[in-house]
Enzyme design. Structure first.
Site, mmCIF file in Angstrom:
data_model
loop_
_atom_site.group_PDB
_atom_site.id
_atom_site.type_symbol
_atom_site.label_atom_id
_atom_site.label_comp_id
_atom_site.label_asym_id
_atom_site.label_seq_id
_atom_site.Cartn_x
_atom_site.Cartn_y
_atom_site.Cartn_z
ATOM 1 N N HIS A 1 -18.947 7.328 6.980
ATOM 2 C CA HIS A 1 -18.363 8.191 5.946
ATOM 3 C C HIS A 1 -17.270 9.061 6.576
ATOM 4 C CE1 HIS A 1 -17.881 11.264 2.916
ATOM 5 N NE2 HIS A 1 -18.379 10.394 2.064
ATOM 6 N N GLU B 1 -12.905 4.746 0.394
ATOM 7 C CA GLU B 1 -12.872 6.147 -0.012
ATOM 8 C C GLU B 1 -11.646 6.819 0.604
ATOM 9 O OE1 GLU B 1 -17.069 7.575 -1.194
ATOM 10 O OE2 GLU B 1 -16.809 7.990 0.918
ATOM 11 N N GLY C 1 -14.038 14.821 -3.028
ATOM 12 C CA GLY C 1 -14.392 16.206 -3.318
ATOM 13 C C GLY C 1 -13.210 17.057 -3.753
HETATM 14 P P1 13P Z 1 -16.934 12.973 -4.425
HETATM 15 O O1 13P Z 1 -17.412 12.008 -5.493
HETATM 16 O O2 13P Z 1 -17.615 14.297 -4.492
HETATM 17 O O3 13P Z 1 -15.440 13.053 -4.379
HETATM 18 O O4 13P Z 1 -17.398 12.354 -3.022
HETATM 19 C C1 13P Z 1 -17.122 11.031 -2.746
HETATM 20 C C2 13P Z 1 -17.854 10.650 -1.524
HETATM 21 O O5 13P Z 1 -17.563 11.131 -0.437
HETATM 22 C C3 13P Z 1 -18.965 9.702 -1.654
HETATM 23 O O6 13P Z 1 -19.383 9.253 -0.411
#
Ligand code: 13P
Length: 251
Positions: free
Chosen positions: A95, A167, A173
């Site tokens: 991540h 991602e 976030g």
């Molecule tokens: P958000 O959905 O809060 O943007 O986070 C995404 C994430 O990091 C999932 O692993």
């Protein structure tokens, strides 16, 4: 066959009481047989209670990280076999928060991916570029290197038992979602890269999008050809949001 999936990444959130409320609501909202895979990836201390809460339902569970080592003097670490003790089916590896805040580089992420698979746990391999990298026009280079590190260590066959989550770091976030087309473009690029080595593995590979997925944008994201579901942060902590995102897979 390519699986469609929504996985919640709770990150460092929750308590026994909050988890119970959340899981009860999720279980009630996602009853019935379904082909899609729904997953929650929870903090280690809650694995026991989450397993207990979900074991007879149709939502799977997993962890958010694991050690690359099998066992030994690694204070504070958690091994793949420990995750097996709690029947984790999935574990998130690489991540962006682990990469940036805890200095996990591509080589370490690849070792974690291998450690998970060795224990029979499916890694959810996270990849993605920062805003700076996107602005510098090196998104594809960054993604290629992130996958290459895993490919070198684990080989193409390993992608039969892995999930990739794209991602973009700038979308995590921040409330700033990649547009469906931006995500699709990179996810198609990822699949094409895998297809260069083995087209049937590429066809069957589940590639999730993560980064500010909410109930109100999930349907259009999941409608894209190479977006097979989502890895959900903030919205996975709100039962109605998470359930709605899971249902968006069926549109
Ligand atoms: P958000 O959905 O809060 O943007 O986070 C995404 C994430 O990091 C999932 O692993």
């Amino acid at each position: 066959m390519r699986i469609r999936m929504v996985a919640g990444n709770w990150k460092m959130h929750g308590s026994l009481a909050e988890n119970k409320r959340l899981l009860d609501a999720i279980a009630a909202g996602l009853t019935g047989a379904h082909e899609e895979h729904f997953v929650v990836c929870v903090p280690y201390p809650y694995l026991f209670s989450v397993q207990d809460a979900l074991k007879s339902g149709n939502v799977a569970w997993g962890a958010q990280n694991l050690s690359q080592y099998e066992k030994g003097a690694y204070t504070g670490e958690v091994s793949a076999s420990m995750l097996n003790d709690f029947a984790c089916r999935y574990v998130i590896v690489g991540h962006s928060e682990r990469r940036t805040l805890f200095n996990e580089n591509n080589a370490v992420v690849a070792e974690k991916y291998v450690a998970a698979q060795r224990a029979g746990i499916t890694p959810i391999l996270c990849i993605g570029e920062t805003l700076q990298q996107r602005e510098d026009g090196i998104t594809e280079k960054v993604i290629t290197e992130q996958i290459a590190a895993v490919m070198q260590l684990a080989g193409i066959e390993s992608f039969k038992n892995a999930i990739i989550a794209y991602e973009p770091v700038w979308a995590i976030g921040t409330g700033k979602t990649a547009t469906p087309q931006q995500a699709q473009d990179i996810q198609a690029f990822i699949r094409a890269g895998i297809a260069q080595q083995n087209s049937s593995i590429a066809d069957d590979l589940t590639i999730l999008y993560g980064g500010s997925v909410k109930a109100n944008n999930a349907v259009e994201l999941f409608a894209m050809q190479d977006i097979d579901g989502g890895l959900i942060g903030g919205a996975s902590l709100v039962a109605e949001e998470f359930i709605a995102i899971c249902r968006a897979l069926r549109h």
